[in-house]
Design an enzyme around this catalytic site. Structure first.
Site, short mmCIF file in Angstrom:
data_model
loop_
_atom_site.label_atom_id
_atom_site.label_comp_id
_atom_site.label_asym_id
_atom_site.label_seq_id
_atom_site.Cartn_x
_atom_site.Cartn_y
_atom_site.Cartn_z
N GLU A 297 -79.61 -54.21 -20.39
CA GLU A 297 -80.03 -53.31 -21.49
C GLU A 297 -78.84 -52.54 -22.04
O GLU A 297 -78.77 -51.32 -21.90
CB GLU A 297 -81.05 -52.29 -20.96
CG GLU A 297 -82.27 -52.87 -20.33
CD GLU A 297 -83.03 -51.82 -19.52
OE1 GLU A 297 -82.48 -50.74 -19.24
OE2 GLU A 297 -84.17 -52.10 -19.16
N GLY A 299 -76.33 -50.61 -24.49
CA GLY A 299 -76.36 -49.83 -25.73
C GLY A 299 -74.92 -49.52 -26.13
O GLY A 299 -74.35 -50.12 -27.05
N ARG A 336 -72.10 -35.21 -28.80
CA ARG A 336 -71.52 -35.60 -27.51
C ARG A 336 -70.42 -34.67 -27.01
O ARG A 336 -70.42 -34.30 -25.83
CB ARG A 336 -71.02 -37.05 -27.55
CG ARG A 336 -72.11 -38.08 -27.93
CD ARG A 336 -71.69 -39.51 -27.66
NE ARG A 336 -71.60 -39.76 -26.24
CZ ARG A 336 -70.49 -39.83 -25.56
NH1 ARG A 336 -69.33 -39.72 -26.17
NH2 ARG A 336 -70.51 -40.03 -24.28
N CYS A 379 -72.99 -22.33 -36.07
CA CYS A 379 -72.70 -21.01 -35.51
C CYS A 379 -72.77 -21.01 -33.99
O CYS A 379 -73.62 -20.32 -33.40
CB CYS A 379 -73.65 -19.99 -36.10
SG CYS A 379 -73.48 -19.95 -37.88
#
Ligand code: LLP
Length: 460
Positions: A297, A299, A336, A379
């Protein structure tokens, strides 16, 4: 520079197209994907695992864009989905239900129903499915089941609908993937998977069930796994379990190795995909010869280095020890760095020839760079794309490329501070297509336009 991306005469190109031209035509922040890079990554993975005749289920969560899913589908990928929404995308991208695996710890009854019978799809009755037949699309190829409670619900709903659900049990092998703690999933204290003694009980309990067929086992120990050894240990654990279950008369037709295969965000930072495949092939080839179907699987390894985020400098602000390059992209476009302190290589898309890197590592030897933080408009002090970097001097209006942003970039983007989500562009050779329009304020406000009274019955 990277497959699909190169500096030509100081100007970053995606395929045959200048990144700056894309930014000018489509605006910023914008994700730009290289179709060639996606193809190359897919073929490389496919080739590495070929001796195991692996079936690849693309992990849609990495980059859910419909055209990206269509491209991967055209290369032969099935899809790994973790919500009813992703399931419908995978189907809209042309994946037959039997080539979709439905994973995730918190499947709702509605999602299970839609995965077993198209009449219950959330798309039913919407213009998105005009002319397509939902009623006969069948059930998902398999559910990757994470708890006995979930298996019970799948069994009950399948019985109610009069269909048979194929199921893989996600095992928690209690192996440390040695990755960031937020994306570690294979340890006993993580919420994922089922421990070995309970797996055996489930196989016994559902042995001759009318509506559920347990076809195999699944594990996924984490994402961006930097070493081969945790996979080897996990496969060893699963191999022992398969022997044991087969000894007790259970058929195991399928083993899903999950995803987690790393992509290099910095030059040479992790072993290549071939190293992972080469270590696992000897552990599994005999079983594959005997009929075991192996699934992966992936990604990140397919998408991360196939996409960049283009962002435009709005202001440059001098601090005491460094400058802040303030961009229109930030943690709302790419979370990230804020969430995992992740590193993404950042560079202006147009630079003097002498400052055009051939590889990401090369910039260390460049002269005339300035200490910089690349930050967004949000902010929060966690709103940075890159911290403490040496960058060429840049000014207002210039475009920066944030590299390795193809996976978990757009799919984790948010509307924080009321910014629309970025546009997405797919470049194939010299063909440039906007495959997702920039989100407008109008669509963002749509669901808030008319407050609705809800009649609640109270007891007293
Ligand atoms: N299979 C399962 C069951 C998963 O949970 C995941 C990712 C994958 C496959 C695909 O993993 P990959 O091959 O992409 O590593 N947002 C984080 C990554 C979260 C991964 C979640 N699960 C990041 O940006 O690093």
């Amino acid at each position: 520079m990277l497959d699909g991306f190169s500096f030509r005469e100081g100007s970053l190109h995606v395929g045959e197209v200048a990144a700056a031209a894309v930014a000018n035509a489509v605006g910023t922040p914008t994700y730009v994907y290289s179709a060639d890079a996606i193809r190359a990554a897919y073929r490389r993975l496919d080739k590495a695992f070929a001796p195991l005749k692996v079936r690849t289920h693309y992990a849609v969560k990495a980059c859910a864009n419909l055209e990206v899913c269509r491209l991967l589908r055209s290369l032969g990928a099935g899809m790994d989905v973790v919500s009813g929404g992703e399931l419908e995308r995978a189907w809209l991208a042309g994946t037959p239900l039997e080539e979709i695996a439905f994973a995730g710890v918190g499947k709702t009854d509605e999602e299970i129903r839609g995965a077993l019978d198209g009449r219950f799809s959330p798309l039913a009755g919407t213009p998105l499915v005009e002319g397509r037949d939902l009623t006969h699309r069948g059930a998902v190829g398999m559910f990757n089941v994470e708890s006995s409670s979930e298996l019970e619900r799948i069994a009950d709903i399948a019985t109610e609908l009069g269909v048979r659900a194929r199921v893989c049990i996600r095992v928690n092998p209690d192996v440390d993937a040695k990755t960031h703690e937020y994306i570690t999933t294979g340890k006993e204290q993580n919420k994922f998977g089922i421990d070995l003694p309970r797996v055996r009980l489930l196989f016994d309990a559902y042995r001759d069930h009318d509506s559920v067929e347990i076809i195999g086992l699944h594990f996924h120990i984490g994402s961006l796994v930097p070493r081969v050894e945790p996979y080897v240990r996990s496969v060893e654990v699963l191999n022992r379990l398969i022997d044991e279950l087969q000894g007790a008369g259970h058929g195991i037709r399928l083993l899903d190795l999950g995803g987690g295969w790393p992509a290099a965000y910095q030059e040479g930072e992790c072993p290549p995909i071939e190293a992972f495949a080469d270590a696992l092939i000897p552990l599994l080839e005999e079983r594959v010869r005997e009929g075991l179907q192996v699934v992966t699987e992936p990604g990140r390894v397919l998408l991360a280095n196939a996409g960049v985020l283009l962002t435009r400098v709005q202001h440059v602000k001098l601090g005491r020890s460094k400058r802040f390059v303030i961009c229109d992209g930030g943690m709302h476009s790419l979370i990230r760095p804020a969430l995992y302190q992740a590193y993404h290589f950042v560079w202006p898309v147009d630079v003097p020839q002498g400052l055009a890197p051939g590889t990401r590592a090369e910039t260390q030897d460049f002269e005339g760079l300035e200490p910089s933080d690349v930050v967004g408009p949000i902010c929060e002090s966690s709103d940075f794309l890159a911290r403490d970097r040496q960058l060429p001097p840049v000014g207002r209006g210039e475009v920066l490329a944030v590299f390795s942003a193809g996976a978990y970039g757009m799919s984790m983007a948010s509307n924080y501070n009321d910014h629309g989500r970025p546009a997405e562009v797919l470049v194939d050779g010299d063909r440039v297509r906007v495959v997702n329009e920039r989100q407008t304020l109008e669509t963002m406000l749509e669901t808030e336009r008319r407050p609705r009274e809800v009649a609640i019955q109270t007891l007293c």
